[in-house]
Design an enzyme around this catalytic site. Structure first.
Site, PDB file in Angstrom:
ATOM      1  N   ASP A 105       0.841  -1.185   0.000  1.00 53.25           N
ATOM      2  CA  ASP A 105       0.000   0.000   0.000  1.00 53.25           C
ATOM      3  C   ASP A 105       0.883   1.245   0.000  1.00 53.25           C
ATOM      4  O   ASP A 105       0.679   2.169  -0.773  1.00 53.25           O
ATOM      5  CB  ASP A 105      -0.940   0.010   1.222  1.00 53.25           C
ATOM      6  CG  ASP A 105      -0.242  -0.305   2.539  1.00 53.25           C
ATOM      7  OD1 ASP A 105       0.978  -0.586   2.540  1.00 53.25           O
ATOM      8  OD2 ASP A 105      -0.916  -0.269   3.582  1.00 53.25           O
ATOM      9  N   ASP A 108       7.159   3.738   3.487  1.00 51.24           N
ATOM     10  CA  ASP A 108       7.416   4.874   4.371  1.00 51.24           C
ATOM     11  C   ASP A 108       8.927   4.881   4.663  1.00 51.24           C
ATOM     12  O   ASP A 108       9.710   5.372   3.846  1.00 51.24           O
ATOM     13  CB  ASP A 108       6.528   4.661   5.604  1.00 51.24           C
ATOM     14  CG  ASP A 108       6.575   5.784   6.612  1.00 51.24           C
ATOM     15  OD1 ASP A 108       7.237   6.790   6.367  1.00 51.24           O
ATOM     16  OD2 ASP A 108       5.928   5.656   7.661  1.00 51.24           O
TER      17      ASP A 108
HETATM   18  P1  IMP Z   1       7.736   1.194   6.485  1.00 47.63           P
HETATM   19  O1  IMP Z   1       8.234  -0.142   6.942  1.00 47.63           O
HETATM   20  O2  IMP Z   1       8.163   2.302   7.400  1.00 47.63           O
HETATM   21  O3  IMP Z   1       8.072   1.490   5.042  1.00 47.63           O
HETATM   22  O4  IMP Z   1       6.167   1.193   6.667  1.00 47.63           O
HETATM   23  C1  IMP Z   1       5.376   0.516   5.809  1.00 47.63           C
HETATM   24  C2  IMP Z   1       4.064   0.064   6.423  1.00 47.63           C
HETATM   25  O5  IMP Z   1       3.608   0.966   7.453  1.00 47.63           O
HETATM   26  C3  IMP Z   1       3.025   0.098   5.342  1.00 47.63           C
HETATM   27  O6  IMP Z   1       2.891  -1.174   4.778  1.00 47.63           O
HETATM   28  C4  IMP Z   1       1.791   0.540   6.063  1.00 47.63           C
HETATM   29  O7  IMP Z   1       1.069  -0.592   6.482  1.00 47.63           O
HETATM   30  C5  IMP Z   1       2.264   1.309   7.251  1.00 47.63           C
HETATM   31  N1  IMP Z   1       2.172   2.772   7.004  1.00 47.63           N
HETATM   32  C6  IMP Z   1       3.157   3.602   6.593  1.00 47.63           C
HETATM   33  N2  IMP Z   1       2.727   4.867   6.473  1.00 47.63           N
HETATM   34  C7  IMP Z   1       1.417   4.837   6.806  1.00 47.63           C
HETATM   35  C8  IMP Z   1       0.383   5.850   6.849  1.00 47.63           C
HETATM   36  O8  IMP Z   1       0.567   7.044   6.571  1.00 47.63           O
HETATM   37  N3  IMP Z   1      -0.858   5.412   7.241  1.00 47.63           N
HETATM   38  C9  IMP Z   1      -1.128   4.122   7.552  1.00 47.63           C
HETATM   39  N4  IMP Z   1      -0.206   3.150   7.521  1.00 47.63           N
HETATM   40  C10 IMP Z   1       1.054   3.497   7.138  1.00 47.63           C
HETATM   41 MG    MG Z   2       1.194  -2.373   4.795  1.00 45.51          MG
END
Ligand code: IMP
Ligand code: MG
Length: 180
Positions: A105, A108
Site C-alpha cells: 500500500d 514509508d
Molecule cells: P515502512 O516499513 O516504514 O516502510 O512502513 C510501511 C508500512 O507501514 C506500510 O505497509 C503501512 O502498512 C504502514 N504505514 C506507513 N505509512 C502509513 C500511513 O501514513 N498510514 C497508515 N499506515 C502506514
Molecule cells: Mg502495509
C-alpha cells in the site's frame, strides 16, 4: 468529501478514489508491459492488510497469467512506525525459483519492504520486484530501488483505501490525511 473522525483524530480528504484508480491504471500498464511477454508466471504478493484493496484493483487490470499469495506483516502502532517488522502470518505459497512482485500500500521508512525482499530471496525467490501504490520520498532512506511507484505523497499520516489508523479506516474508498 468531508472531514472525518477516526478514534481520537480528524482527517481531511487528500486523494479521491478516481485519482487512485488512475494511478493504479498506470502501474498496471507498466507491469503489463514488463511481464506481458516474459512467458514467466509471476507471483503477486499481497502484503496484508494494507495492500488488500490495491492488490485487488491492480490484479483486475493485469492481463498476464499470475498467481496470488499473501502474508501479513505489522510495523505500525497508532500513527508511528515502530521500526520493527513483525511477521504476523507467513507466506501462503512457495516462492522457490519464482519471480515475485511485492504489492504494498505504502512505502514509508522502507523497513518493511527491505525485510520482505531479504526474506523472499532467503526462501529462494529468483527475482523480487517491488510495487507500491504510494511512497513517502521524504522518509524513504534505503538503498533499495522501488520498481513501481503509483504516487509520491508528503510525509503525513494517511488512512483509507486499505490503510488504517489503529485498524479503522481501511474501508474508505478515498484517501484522507491527518488534520493537525
Ligand atoms: P515502512 O516499513 O516504514 O516502510 O512502513 C510501511 C508500512 O507501514 C506500510 O505497509 C503501512 O502498512 C504502514 N504505514 C506507513 N505509512 C502509513 C500511513 O501514513 N498510514 C497508515 N499506515 C502506514
Ligand atoms: Mg502495509
Amino acid at each position: 468529501m468531508d472531514r472525518i473522525k477516526i478514534h481520537d483524530k480528524y482527517f481531511k480528504p487528500l486523494i479521491t478514489n478516481s485519482q487512485i484508480e488512475g494511478v493504479i491504471d498506470s502501474v498496471a500498464d507498466e507491469l503489463n508491459a514488463d511481464f506481458g511477454s516474459s512467458g514467466d508466471i509471476p507471483m503477486l504478493l499481497c502484503v496484508l492488510n494494507g495492500a488488500i484493496m490495491f492488490t485487488a484493483e491492480l490484479m483486475k487490470r493485469l492481463t498476464f497469467p499470475l498467481e496470488l499469495v499473501s502474508m501479513k506483516l505489522s510495523s505500525y502502532a497508532g500513527t508511528q512506525s515502530t521500526g520493527k517488522v513483525l511477521e504476523v502470518m507467513g507466506l501462503t505459497g512457495d516462492v522457490e525459483g519464482r519471480s515475485v512482485i511485492i504489492c504494498e500500500d505504502i512505502v514509508d521508512t522502507g523497513g518493511t519492504i527491505m525485510a520482505l525482499k531479504e526474506m523472499l530471496l532467503a526462501k529462494g525467490a529468483r527475482e523480487v520486484k517491488i510495487c507500491t501504490m504510494l511512497l513517502k520520498p521524504e522518509v524513504y532512506a534505503k538503498p533499495l530501488k522501488i520498481d513501481y511507484v503509483g504516487m509520491r505523497i508528503p510525509n503525513d499520516f494517511i488512512v483509507g483505501f486499505g490503510l488504517d489508523y489503529d485498524e479503522l479506516g481501511r474501508n474508505l474508498k478515498d484517501i484522507y490525511v491527518l488534520d493537525k
